[in-house]
Write a protein that holds these residues in place. Structure first.
Motif, PDB file in Angstrom:
ATOM      1  N   ARG A  36      11.642   0.034  -2.372  1.00  0.00           N
ATOM      2  CA  ARG A  36      11.150   0.785  -3.221  1.00  0.00           C
ATOM      3  C   ARG A  36      10.066   0.066  -3.648  1.00  0.00           C
ATOM      4  O   ARG A  36       8.920   0.222  -3.425  1.00  0.00           O
ATOM      5  CB  ARG A  36      12.122   1.612  -4.128  1.00  0.00           C
ATOM      6  N   ARG A  37      10.360  -1.528  -3.823  1.00  0.00           N
ATOM      7  CA  ARG A  37       9.165  -1.943  -4.056  1.00  0.00           C
ATOM      8  C   ARG A  37       8.030  -2.247  -3.360  1.00  0.00           C
ATOM      9  O   ARG A  37       6.601  -2.694  -4.252  1.00  0.00           O
ATOM     10  CB  ARG A  37      10.353  -3.622  -4.983  1.00  0.00           C
ATOM     11  N   ARG A  38       8.656  -2.902  -1.988  1.00  0.00           N
ATOM     12  CA  ARG A  38       7.080  -3.014  -1.182  1.00  0.00           C
ATOM     13  C   ARG A  38       6.981  -1.510  -0.762  1.00  0.00           C
ATOM     14  O   ARG A  38       5.768  -1.219   0.402  1.00  0.00           O
ATOM     15  CB  ARG A  38       8.235  -3.803   0.218  1.00  0.00           C
ATOM     16  N   LEU A  94       8.357  -4.983  17.764  1.00  0.00           N
ATOM     17  CA  LEU A  94       8.243  -4.435  15.900  1.00  0.00           C
ATOM     18  C   LEU A  94       8.251  -5.225  15.455  1.00  0.00           C
ATOM     19  O   LEU A  94       7.521  -5.475  14.441  1.00  0.00           O
ATOM     20  CB  LEU A  94       8.349  -3.581  15.926  1.00  0.00           C
ATOM     21  N   GLY A  95       8.667  -6.361  15.927  1.00  0.00           N
ATOM     22  CA  GLY A  95       9.333  -7.410  14.742  1.00  0.00           C
ATOM     23  C   GLY A  95       8.740  -8.457  14.040  1.00  0.00           C
ATOM     24  O   GLY A  95       8.682  -8.653  13.230  1.00  0.00           O
ATOM     25  N   ASP A 133       5.326  -6.167   8.629  1.00  0.00           N
ATOM     26  CA  ASP A 133       4.094  -5.458   7.299  1.00  0.00           C
ATOM     27  C   ASP A 133       2.837  -5.119   7.515  1.00  0.00           C
ATOM     28  O   ASP A 133       2.636  -4.070   7.174  1.00  0.00           O
ATOM     29  CB  ASP A 133       3.793  -7.455   6.508  1.00  0.00           C
ATOM     30  N   ARG A 134       2.397  -5.507   8.724  1.00  0.00           N
ATOM     31  CA  ARG A 134       0.951  -4.703   9.352  1.00  0.00           C
ATOM     32  C   ARG A 134       1.753  -3.146   9.459  1.00  0.00           C
ATOM     33  O   ARG A 134       1.437  -2.379   8.411  1.00  0.00           O
ATOM     34  CB  ARG A 134       0.799  -5.154  10.319  1.00  0.00           C
ATOM     35  N   ILE A 164       2.197   3.380   5.087  1.00  0.00           N
ATOM     36  CA  ILE A 164       2.347   4.138   3.462  1.00  0.00           C
ATOM     37  C   ILE A 164       1.267   4.643   3.202  1.00  0.00           C
ATOM     38  O   ILE A 164       1.095   5.847   2.929  1.00  0.00           O
ATOM     39  CB  ILE A 164       2.476   2.593   2.582  1.00  0.00           C
ATOM     40  N   ASP A 165       0.278   4.469   4.143  1.00  0.00           N
ATOM     41  CA  ASP A 165      -0.939   4.890   4.280  1.00  0.00           C
ATOM     42  C   ASP A 165      -0.877   6.560   5.066  1.00  0.00           C
ATOM     43  O   ASP A 165      -0.797   7.358   3.938  1.00  0.00           O
ATOM     44  CB  ASP A 165      -2.169   4.149   4.767  1.00  0.00           C
ATOM     45  N   HIS A 166      -0.578   6.237   6.154  1.00  0.00           N
ATOM     46  CA  HIS A 166      -0.491   7.543   6.442  1.00  0.00           C
ATOM     47  C   HIS A 166       0.339   8.658   5.823  1.00  0.00           C
ATOM     48  O   HIS A 166       1.161   9.738   5.995  1.00  0.00           O
ATOM     49  CB  HIS A 166       0.157   7.266   7.751  1.00  0.00           C
ATOM     50  N   ALA A 167       1.556   8.233   5.356  1.00  0.00           N
ATOM     51  CA  ALA A 167       2.888   9.248   4.177  1.00  0.00           C
ATOM     52  C   ALA A 167       1.759   9.468   3.675  1.00  0.00           C
ATOM     53  O   ALA A 167       1.969  10.691   3.266  1.00  0.00           O
ATOM     54  CB  ALA A 167       3.819   7.996   4.136  1.00  0.00           C
ATOM     55  N   GLU A 168       1.049   8.836   2.851  1.00  0.00           N
ATOM     56  CA  GLU A 168       0.272   9.105   1.857  1.00  0.00           C
ATOM     57  C   GLU A 168      -0.726  10.182   2.119  1.00  0.00           C
ATOM     58  O   GLU A 168      -0.934  11.752   1.456  1.00  0.00           O
ATOM     59  CB  GLU A 168      -0.178   8.487   1.306  1.00  0.00           C
TER      60      GLU A 168
END
Length: 254
Positions: free
Chosen positions: A180-182, A222-223, A227-228, A234-238
């Motif tokens: 939730r934090r990140r 992916l490893g 972070d990127r 997050i941006d795409h989900a918004e």
């Protein structure tokens, strides 16, 4: 009218299935036998047949609940099929940016159901997840839905598919605060060795998390980009949340 043996077995199996599907939570073998009045041997035989055909499955504690077929095919005749089509442009943008397999998933009871997928552009890539039941605690999509209370948290021991899988519900709970934090969840070789995944929450009209957007692919790719890709998701989900909210209000999807 005389009931034949075959018809009687079907009726009894349907009675057991109805009790499990309509129950508020997993229901034990003893409860089912007592409720139906069936001999325990008959109850055991019918439950085994229903489980073998994926109509029922057992929780970590051994109680019965509705099986994967209910979750996998429930989306065919509900508004989520329309939502998946609306989401497709966003999923394709994620696919272009990452090159990896992209999925949109929703909660169904205590399961995660994939409702849309865009395939990877790589030859070495993730599989088609649309018809696969995955334990939510082994999935980045599932962890997102747990973290924002869209899925009920499991209790006790958890199924371990690899030596990296979370073993207990307490271990899962310890991860959720950090997720939730990140703002995104990660799995690394928890579902299958060498497979990583990252996912972020999609929100509905009231701000509640109603879906998860994620990518999956080989750990070797992916490893080092966790972070990127997490920030991009997050941006795409918004963006996807803004696209879906008006239609969800209109359709009454929740």
């Amino acid at each position: 009218m005389t009931t034949t043996g075959g018809t009687q077995s079907i009726d009894r199996a349907a009675q057991l299935l109805t009790l499990v599907v309509e129950a508020d939570g997993p229901i034990t073998f003893s409860e089912l036998a007592d409720e139906t009045g069936l001999p325990r041997s008959t109850t055991s035989r019918l439950l085994a047949a229903l489980e073998a055909n994926r109509l029922l499955e057992r929780s970590a504690g051994g109680a019965y609940r509705s099986g994967a077929l209910f979750a996998l095919y429930a989306t065919r005749h509900d508004p989520w099929s329309q939502i998946a089509r609306l989401a497709d442009p966003v999923l394709r943008r994620v696919g272009v940016e990452t090159g990896e397999t992209v999925n949109l998933a929703i909660p169904r009871g205590d399961s995660v159901v994939q409702i849309a997928q865009v395939d990877s552009t790589y030859m070495l890539s993730s599989r088609d997840w649309m018809q696969v039941a995955v334990p939510p605690h082994c999935s980045a999509l599932g962890k997102v839905l747990y973290a924002w209370h869209a899925l009920p948290l499991p209790e006790g021991a958890l199924e371990q598919l690899t030596d990296r899988s979370l073993a207990t519900s307490e271990a899962l709970r310890r991860q959720l605060t950090g997720i939730r934090r990140r703002g995104f969840a990660v799995t690394s070789s928890e579902l299958e060795i060498g497979l990583d995944a990252i996912a972020a929450p999609v929100r509905g009209p009231d701000g509640d998390v109603i879906a998860a957007l994620g990518v999956s692919g080989p750990s070797t790719r992916l490893g080092r980009l966790t972070d990127r890709i997490g920030a991009e998701l997050i941006d795409h989900a918004e963006t996807l949340s803004r696209v879906l909210r008006p239609r969800m209000r209109k359709k009454g999807v929740a």
